[in-house]
Structure formats: structure tokens, C-alpha cells
Scaffold this active site. Structure first.
Site, PDB file in Angstrom:
ATOM      1  N   GLY A   1      47.179  70.337  10.988  1.00  0.00           N
ATOM      2  CA  GLY A   1      46.927  71.755  11.218  1.00  0.00           C
ATOM      3  C   GLY A   1      45.674  72.243  10.513  1.00  0.00           C
ATOM      4  N   ASP A   2      45.235  73.443  10.898  1.00  0.00           N
ATOM      5  CA  ASP A   2      44.082  74.112  10.281  1.00  0.00           C
ATOM      6  C   ASP A   2      42.796  73.315  10.431  1.00  0.00           C
ATOM      7  OD1 ASP A   2      45.891  76.075   9.436  1.00  0.00           O
ATOM      8  OD2 ASP A   2      46.396  74.902   7.664  1.00  0.00           O
TER       9      ASP A   2
ATOM     10  N   LYS B   1      41.037  74.919  15.208  1.00  0.00           N
ATOM     11  CA  LYS B   1      41.340  75.092  16.640  1.00  0.00           C
ATOM     12  C   LYS B   1      40.874  76.462  17.124  1.00  0.00           C
ATOM     13  CE  LYS B   1      45.665  74.251  15.659  1.00  0.00           C
ATOM     14  NZ  LYS B   1      45.606  73.726  14.280  1.00  0.00           N
TER      15      LYS B   1
ATOM     16  N   GLY C   1      47.905  80.083  12.032  1.00  0.00           N
ATOM     17  CA  GLY C   1      46.882  81.000  11.550  1.00  0.00           C
ATOM     18  C   GLY C   1      45.544  80.460  12.001  1.00  0.00           C
ATOM     19  N   HIS C   2      44.926  81.129  12.952  1.00  0.00           N
ATOM     20  CA  HIS C   2      43.659  80.646  13.511  1.00  0.00           C
ATOM     21  C   HIS C   2      42.556  81.650  13.175  1.00  0.00           C
ATOM     22  CE1 HIS C   2      46.018  78.291  16.812  1.00  0.00           C
ATOM     23  NE2 HIS C   2      46.393  77.989  15.605  1.00  0.00           N
TER      24      HIS C   2
ATOM     25  N   ARG D   1      71.154  76.257  22.980  1.00  0.00           N
ATOM     26  CA  ARG D   1      71.430  77.170  24.101  1.00  0.00           C
ATOM     27  C   ARG D   1      72.132  78.451  23.668  1.00  0.00           C
ATOM     28  NH1 ARG D   1      73.683  72.026  26.985  1.00  0.00           N
ATOM     29  NH2 ARG D   1      74.181  71.797  24.797  1.00  0.00           N
TER      30      ARG D   1
ATOM     31  N   GLN E   1      49.651  74.462  15.285  1.00  0.00           N
ATOM     32  CA  GLN E   1      50.013  73.271  14.505  1.00  0.00           C
ATOM     33  C   GLN E   1      49.224  72.046  14.973  1.00  0.00           C
ATOM     34  OE1 GLN E   1      52.853  75.343  15.807  1.00  0.00           O
ATOM     35  NE2 GLN E   1      52.072  76.501  14.100  1.00  0.00           N
TER      36      GLN E   1
ATOM     37  N   THR F   1      50.005  81.930   4.987  1.00  0.00           N
ATOM     38  CA  THR F   1      50.784  82.158   3.760  1.00  0.00           C
ATOM     39  C   THR F   1      49.902  82.250   2.516  1.00  0.00           C
ATOM     40  OG1 THR F   1      51.064  79.775   3.489  1.00  0.00           O
ATOM     41  CG2 THR F   1      52.803  80.934   4.679  1.00  0.00           C
ATOM     42  N   GLY F   2      48.622  81.953   2.637  1.00  0.00           N
ATOM     43  CA  GLY F   2      47.723  82.011   1.481  1.00  0.00           C
ATOM     44  C   GLY F   2      47.904  80.847   0.513  1.00  0.00           C
TER      45      GLY F   2
ATOM     46  N   ASP G   1      29.960  70.248   7.102  1.00  0.00           N
ATOM     47  CA  ASP G   1      29.159  70.877   6.038  1.00  0.00           C
ATOM     48  C   ASP G   1      29.862  70.835   4.677  1.00  0.00           C
ATOM     49  OD1 ASP G   1      30.803  72.692   7.719  1.00  0.00           O
ATOM     50  OD2 ASP G   1      30.384  74.155   6.147  1.00  0.00           O
TER      51      ASP G   1
HETATM   52  P1  GDP Z   1      43.198  76.447  12.960  1.00  0.00           P
HETATM   53  O1  GDP Z   1      44.549  76.825  12.473  1.00  0.00           O
HETATM   54  O2  GDP Z   1      43.122  75.056  13.443  1.00  0.00           O
HETATM   55  O3  GDP Z   1      42.624  77.424  13.937  1.00  0.00           O
HETATM   56  O4  GDP Z   1      42.253  76.492  11.663  1.00  0.00           O
HETATM   57  P2  GDP Z   1      42.213  77.649  10.533  1.00  0.00           P
HETATM   58  O5  GDP Z   1      41.527  78.847  11.103  1.00  0.00           O
HETATM   59  O6  GDP Z   1      43.557  77.835   9.919  1.00  0.00           O
HETATM   60  O7  GDP Z   1      41.341  76.936   9.415  1.00  0.00           O
HETATM   61  C1  GDP Z   1      40.053  76.496   9.675  1.00  0.00           C
HETATM   62  C2  GDP Z   1      39.071  77.245   8.733  1.00  0.00           C
HETATM   63  O8  GDP Z   1      37.837  76.576   8.736  1.00  0.00           O
HETATM   64  C3  GDP Z   1      38.777  78.660   9.155  1.00  0.00           C
HETATM   65  O9  GDP Z   1      38.576  79.447   8.000  1.00  0.00           O
HETATM   66  C4  GDP Z   1      37.483  78.550   9.961  1.00  0.00           C
HETATM   67  O10 GDP Z   1      36.700  79.721   9.930  1.00  0.00           O
HETATM   68  C5  GDP Z   1      36.803  77.440   9.200  1.00  0.00           C
HETATM   69  N1  GDP Z   1      35.921  76.574  10.002  1.00  0.00           N
HETATM   70  C6  GDP Z   1      36.088  76.110  11.264  1.00  0.00           C
HETATM   71  N2  GDP Z   1      35.101  75.247  11.589  1.00  0.00           N
HETATM   72  C7  GDP Z   1      34.301  75.149  10.496  1.00  0.00           C
HETATM   73  C8  GDP Z   1      33.145  74.377  10.185  1.00  0.00           C
HETATM   74  O11 GDP Z   1      32.640  73.579  10.972  1.00  0.00           O
HETATM   75  N3  GDP Z   1      32.621  74.540   8.927  1.00  0.00           N
HETATM   76  C9  GDP Z   1      33.152  75.390   8.000  1.00  0.00           C
HETATM   77  N4  GDP Z   1      32.593  75.478   6.799  1.00  0.00           N
HETATM   78  N5  GDP Z   1      34.245  76.119   8.267  1.00  0.00           N
HETATM   79  C10 GDP Z   1      34.824  75.993   9.487  1.00  0.00           C
HETATM   80  P1  IMO Z   2      47.920  76.167  12.552  1.00  0.00           P
HETATM   81  O1  IMO Z   2      48.167  76.502  14.003  1.00  0.00           O
HETATM   82  C1  IMO Z   2      49.258  74.119   8.952  1.00  0.00           C
HETATM   83  C2  IMO Z   2      53.603  73.638   8.459  1.00  0.00           C
HETATM   84  C3  IMO Z   2      54.277  74.399   7.334  1.00  0.00           C
HETATM   85  C4  IMO Z   2      55.409  73.442   7.017  1.00  0.00           C
HETATM   86  C5  IMO Z   2      55.799  72.908   8.385  1.00  0.00           C
HETATM   87  C6  IMO Z   2      57.000  73.623   9.000  1.00  0.00           C
HETATM   88  O2  IMO Z   2      47.233  77.254  11.794  1.00  0.00           O
HETATM   89  O3  IMO Z   2      47.259  74.830  12.411  1.00  0.00           O
HETATM   90  P2  IMO Z   2      57.330  76.004  10.107  1.00  0.00           P
HETATM   91  O4  IMO Z   2      57.195  77.388   9.514  1.00  0.00           O
HETATM   92  O5  IMO Z   2      56.460  75.757  11.286  1.00  0.00           O
HETATM   93  O6  IMO Z   2      58.765  75.624  10.366  1.00  0.00           O
HETATM   94  O7  IMO Z   2      56.843  75.023   8.919  1.00  0.00           O
HETATM   95  O8  IMO Z   2      54.668  73.084   9.219  1.00  0.00           O
HETATM   96  N1  IMO Z   2      52.807  74.483   9.382  1.00  0.00           N
HETATM   97  C7  IMO Z   2      51.467  74.514   9.415  1.00  0.00           C
HETATM   98  N2  IMO Z   2      50.552  73.894   8.631  1.00  0.00           N
HETATM   99  N3  IMO Z   2      48.855  74.875   9.988  1.00  0.00           N
HETATM  100  C8  IMO Z   2      49.761  75.477  10.798  1.00  0.00           C
HETATM  101  O9  IMO Z   2      49.407  76.119  11.913  1.00  0.00           O
HETATM  102  C9  IMO Z   2      51.136  75.342  10.510  1.00  0.00           C
HETATM  103  N4  IMO Z   2      52.272  75.805  11.071  1.00  0.00           N
HETATM  104  C10 IMO Z   2      53.290  75.264  10.383  1.00  0.00           C
HETATM  105  O10 IMO Z   2      53.398  74.569   6.240  1.00  0.00           O
HETATM  106  O11 IMO Z   2      54.915  72.346   6.269  1.00  0.00           O
HETATM  107 MG    MG Z   3      45.514  77.524  10.763  1.00  0.00          MG
END
Ligand code: GDP
Ligand code: IMO
Ligand code: MG
Length: 438
Positions: A12-13, A16, A40-41, A147, A228, A311-312, A343
Site C-alpha cells: 500500500g501507499d 496509486k 488514503g490516496h 450474508r 490497498q 491514520t497518521g 527521488d
Molecule cells: P496511495 O495510497 O498508493 O495512493 O499512496 P499515498 O498517497 O498513501 O502515499 C504516497 C505518497 O507519496 C503521497 O504523499 C504522494 O504525494 C507521494 N508521492 C507519490 N509519488 C511520488 C514521487 O514520485 N516522489 C515523491 N517524493 N513523492 C511521491
Molecule cells: P492505500 O489504499 C497501507 C493495512 C492496515 C492493516 C491492514 C488491515 O492507501 O494503499 P484494515 O483497516 O484494512 O482492515 O487494515 O491493512 N491497510 C493499509 N496499509 N495502505 C492502505 O491503503 C491500507 N489499507 C489498509 O494498516 O495493516
Molecule cells: Mg495510501
């Protein structure tokens, strides 16, 4: 009639949201097909005055930020209606038009008792907790499978809704009061809460599977945006340390109603290193302990601002794991990778890449099938030379320093699909395109 899925290739993160935003202007529909407000996107959009504006989306697909692109919440999503309207109001207040949103009548709704159960179950599990986001995601998917779930369409028939809530609470209240020693919920309170959203939600609700089918027949471009990621997928992830939905390419089909053979392209989003939030195994993790004397885990967290959007929580950080990337390429059928956050690696003497695992003296080039083996896996690293130049201004592959190019090329060789796009900063323009995705 391209139907392109964007999938997280790690935990995740990966970025996307940025990838979806990047493609937004070339697509007609953006569909969220799994998960809920556990996601969290972050999207960073350049403004005409040269500044940037940052958006954090949880439940709405990132495509909602692109004018002319229809955002869709598919049947595979679990919807917290309170969060939905909070997010809609927040965007409207910032001048984003959300009136085009479509919501599947078959999507399940997160009721208050499931938020409560998510939190108390985690507390009860103690050391065995998953580290969930506490948003009620798991219990709501469990209700769907059992269900006894509540669907969006149930909001439009009070007697059906009441019967379903009664059925669910019969079980839930026993668990809440007798197992967890908490207060139960009354049927009236839940029905009233859910009905309070019915008329507001009605204009958005439709048969989204039919809508998308017709869109593809009309040669429209549909983008499916995963929440995720592969290693958090309930089937293919590091179970039980996973989320409760299908975050892989198969989920794009079941969670939207678009037939599998209609998916034309699978884009895997992979960070140039690895992060994870919550509990569970993570072989390349750098935890600041004796095995990370240089504090590289903290370096990645600081440079990459690795704190959860939802969640920070500080994200756990580690090196790039090509075993994980190869696995994601295989399970999803990745046609192109987007390698993000290159980067962040700037300024390292050497950049390690995990090429395989050592499990109790045996080399594994593929993900070990046994979870216990995965817990014991230690990374086998290859070390590549680092670079010091600021790469955030690079817009072509040739503009990257030779060492950064060599790193990308080695990741590509090891990861099972071509790396078509490279992220060099959070902004939409901070991107190197090697092969256009659309
Ligand atoms: P997602 O959940 O997959 O959409 O990713 P998140 O938004 O949770 O986390 C990705 C973080 O990386 C965000 O703060 C984006 O703004 C940042 N980000 C995405 N691509 C890049 C990149 O190429 N370089 C840097 N420095 N930050 C990026
Ligand atoms: P994005 O879309 C990172 C993780 C939680 C936990 C596990 C189960 O931003 O990539 P849940 O509340 O889904 O039952 O938690 O999955 N988790 C994520 N980790 N990015 C996410 O979403 C996540 N969504 C859930 O931290 O370990
Ligand atoms: Mg995220």
C-alpha cells in the site's frame, strides 16, 4: 474500449493516487472497486500560479479531481456513508464538482456496530492484532460473506432494512455485550442513522456494472483504481496481516462487474523502496536496530514523508524487494510498472535491492508459500552505487544520473515487467515517462 487497472504492488501507499491523477485527463471513468475509507490516496495538483494543492482521498476515487471524468464507487467497495458525505462536502468547499459520482446499489454499507467491532476486536487480540485502520472494514466484509450485510439499495426499503439490521444485531449484540463487555446497539438507532442518508445518497445510486459495460461498448476508457495492494489482498497477501478485500487485478473485475477478459492493461504501482503500515512480516524492513546502524529506515521515513494518510501512523520502511515485485507482476499480470519516489533515494552511498530470500539457509527466488518461512526470510541484497544529484527536475530517462538509471534498469530486470513511468516528486509533473501508459 480500454479498461486499465491500477494495482498496488507492495503493502500500500505506493502512490496509486498520483498515478490515477496522472492518467485522469485521458480517461472517462475512474472506478474504485475494493476497500473503503481505510485507503488514503494523496494527489498533488499544480495550480496556475505555480503553487500546488494537496488532496487526501479515502473513499472517493482519485479521478473525482479530474473535470469530465466520471467517478464510480463499485459493488466491491464498503461505504461509510458519514465519511462519503464528509468527503463530498470537503471537496465541494474546495470547488470540486462531485455531482457526477455514481455509487453501486450493491456496495455494502459500514454500520456503526462494525466500526465498534473492528476496534474492540483489535484491542482483544492484543499482541496478535492486525493493526487495522479501525474503520470497520473487516467486520463489514465478514458480514458480506456471512450474508448478513447491509447494501446501499437496502436504504430505499425501510422494512427490508429493519429486518436486516435486526438479523445482524441479534448476533453482533451478543458478541459486543457477552464477549467484549461493551454496550449493544438498538435496531432503531442503526435504522435511523442509515435512513438519514437515504435521500442524499439516492441521486448517486445506479447499476454501475451496467453503466461501465455500456461505457466500454461505447469505446470509453475506464480506469480501475485499487485501494490497498497485492500483499494486503485477502487471498494473495501476507494473511492474516491483510485487509479483507481483493486488492489484486481479479478484484478489479469482481468489484466492478467488468468481465475479466475486458481488462486490457494492468499497471502495477511500486515504490523505489518498500513501506508497510500495521503488523505483519516485512523482510527488508529497516527498524533502526543493530541491523540498521546507519539509520536508513529513519532516512527513508523522513525523506519520503512516510506517515499514514489515513491514520497518521509512521510507516515501516525498508529497501526495494524484487521478490515482492515479481510476485505482484505474476499475480496481477502486470503489463507496466510505475516506479514511484525514486527521488527519495537520492543521497545514499549505495542502494541495496533485495534479489532473493534466505530462509534457514535455503535460497528462495519466489515468495515462500509458507507464512512461517516468510517470517524467517532474510533478504539477499545486491548493492548498486547511489547518486547525489537532485532528480526532481528530470523529465526524460536520459536526464537522470547514470547511477539512478542503472538502479531503475536493475529493478526492471528483476521485477517481471517493464518500468514505464518513474516518479521523481509528489507533483503531477514530477514524472519521467519512458513508455506512455495510454
Ligand atoms: P496511495 O495510497 O498508493 O495512493 O499512496 P499515498 O498517497 O498513501 O502515499 C504516497 C505518497 O507519496 C503521497 O504523499 C504522494 O504525494 C507521494 N508521492 C507519490 N509519488 C511520488 C514521487 O514520485 N516522489 C515523491 N517524493 N513523492 C511521491
Ligand atoms: P492505500 O489504499 C497501507 C493495512 C492496515 C492493516 C491492514 C488491515 O492507501 O494503499 P484494515 O483497516 O484494512 O482492515 O487494515 O491493512 N491497510 C493499509 N496499509 N495502505 C492502505 O491503503 C491500507 N489499507 C489498509 O494498516 O495493516
Ligand atoms: Mg495510501
Amino acid at each position: 474500449m480500454p479498461a486499465i487497472a491500477i494495482i498496488g504492488a507492495q503493502w500500500g501507499d505506493e502512490g496509486k493516487g498520483k498515478a490515477t491523477d496522472l492518467l485522469g485527463s485521458s480517461v472517462d471513468y475512474v472506478v474504485k472497486f475494493n476497500g473503503g475509507n481505510n485507503a488514503g490516496h494523496t494527489v498533488v495538483i499544480p495550480q496556475p500560479d505555480g503553487s500546488t494543492e494537496k488532496f487526501a482521498l479515502h473513499l472517493l476515487p482519485s479521478g473525482i479531481l479530474t473535470p469530465g471524468c466520471t467517478p464510480v464507487i463499485g459493488n466491491g467497495v464498503v461505504v461509510d456513508l458519514g465519511v462519503l458525505f464528509e468527503e463530498i462536502e470537503g471537496l465541494e468547499a474546495r470547488g470540486i464538482d462531485t455531482s457526477d459520482l455514481k455509487l453501486s446499489a450493491n456496495a455494502h454499507v459500514i454500520a456503526s456496530y462494525n466500526r465498534e467491532l473492528d476496534k474492540v476486536t483489535e484491542r482483544f487480540l492484543g499482541a496478535r492484532r492486525i493493526g487495522t485502520t479501525g474503520r470497520g472494514i473487516g467486520p463489514t466484509y465478514a458480514d458480506k460473506m456471512n450474508r448478513i450485510g447491509i447494501r446501499v439499495q437496502d436504504l430505499f426499503d425501510e422494512s427490508i432494512l429493519r429486518g436486516k439490521v435486526e438479523g445482524a444485531l441479534e448476533l453482533k449484540n451478543q458478541i459486543l455485550t457477552k464477549v467484549y463487555n461493551r454496550r449493544g446497539f438498538t435496531v432503531d438507532a442503526i435504522v435511523e442513522e442509515l435512513l438519514s442518508y437515504a435521500e442524499r445518497v439516492r441521486p448517486y445510486v445506479c447499476d454501475t456494472a451496467l453503466l461501465l459495460h455500456e461505457a466500454l461498448l461505447a469505446e470509453k476508457t475506464v480506469l480501475l483504481e485499487a485501494g490497498q495492494a497485492t500483499l494486503l489482498d485477502v487471498d494473495h497477501g501476507t494473511y492474516p496481516f491483510v485487509t479483507s478485500s481483493s486488492a489484486t487485478a481479479g478484484g478489479a473485475s469482481t468489484g466492478s462487474g467488468i468481465a475479466p477478459a475486458r481488462l486490457t492493461q494492468i499497471v502495477g504501482i511500486v515504490k523505489a523502496y518498500t513501506t508497510r503500515v500495521g503488523e505483519g512480516p516485512f523482510p527488508t524492513e529497516l527498524d533502526g536496530g543493530p541491523e540498521d546502524p546507519a539509520g536508513h529506515g529513519e532516512f527513508l521515513r523522513k525523506q519520503g514523508h512516510e506517515y499514514g494518510t489515513t491514520t497518521g501512523r509512521p510507516r515501516r520502511c525498508g529497501w526495494y524487494d524484487s521478490v515482492v515485485a515479481r510476485y505482484a507482476a505474476r499475480v496481477n499480470g502486470v503489463t507496466d510498472f510505475v516506479l514511484t519516489k525514486l527521488d527519495v533515494l537520492t543521497g545514499l552511498e549505495q542502494v541495496p535491492i533485495c534479489v532473493a530470500y534466505d530462509v534457514d539457509g535455503v535460497r528462495h527466488d519466489e515468495m515462500p508459500v509458507s507464512q512461517s518461512d516468510f517470517h524467517h526470510a532474510t533478504p539477499v541484497y545486491e548493492y548498486l552505487p547511489g547518486w547525489w544529484e537532485d532528480i526532481s527536475g528530470a523529465r526524460t530517462f536520459e536526464e537522470l544520473p547514470a547511477a539512478a538509471r542503472a538502479y531503475v534498469e536493475r529493478c526492471e530486470e528483476l521485477s517481471g515487467s517493464r518500468i514505464s513511468v518513474i516518479g521523481v516528486g509528489p507533483g503531477r509533473h514530477e514524472t519521467v515517462v519512458r513508455h506512455p501508459l495510454i
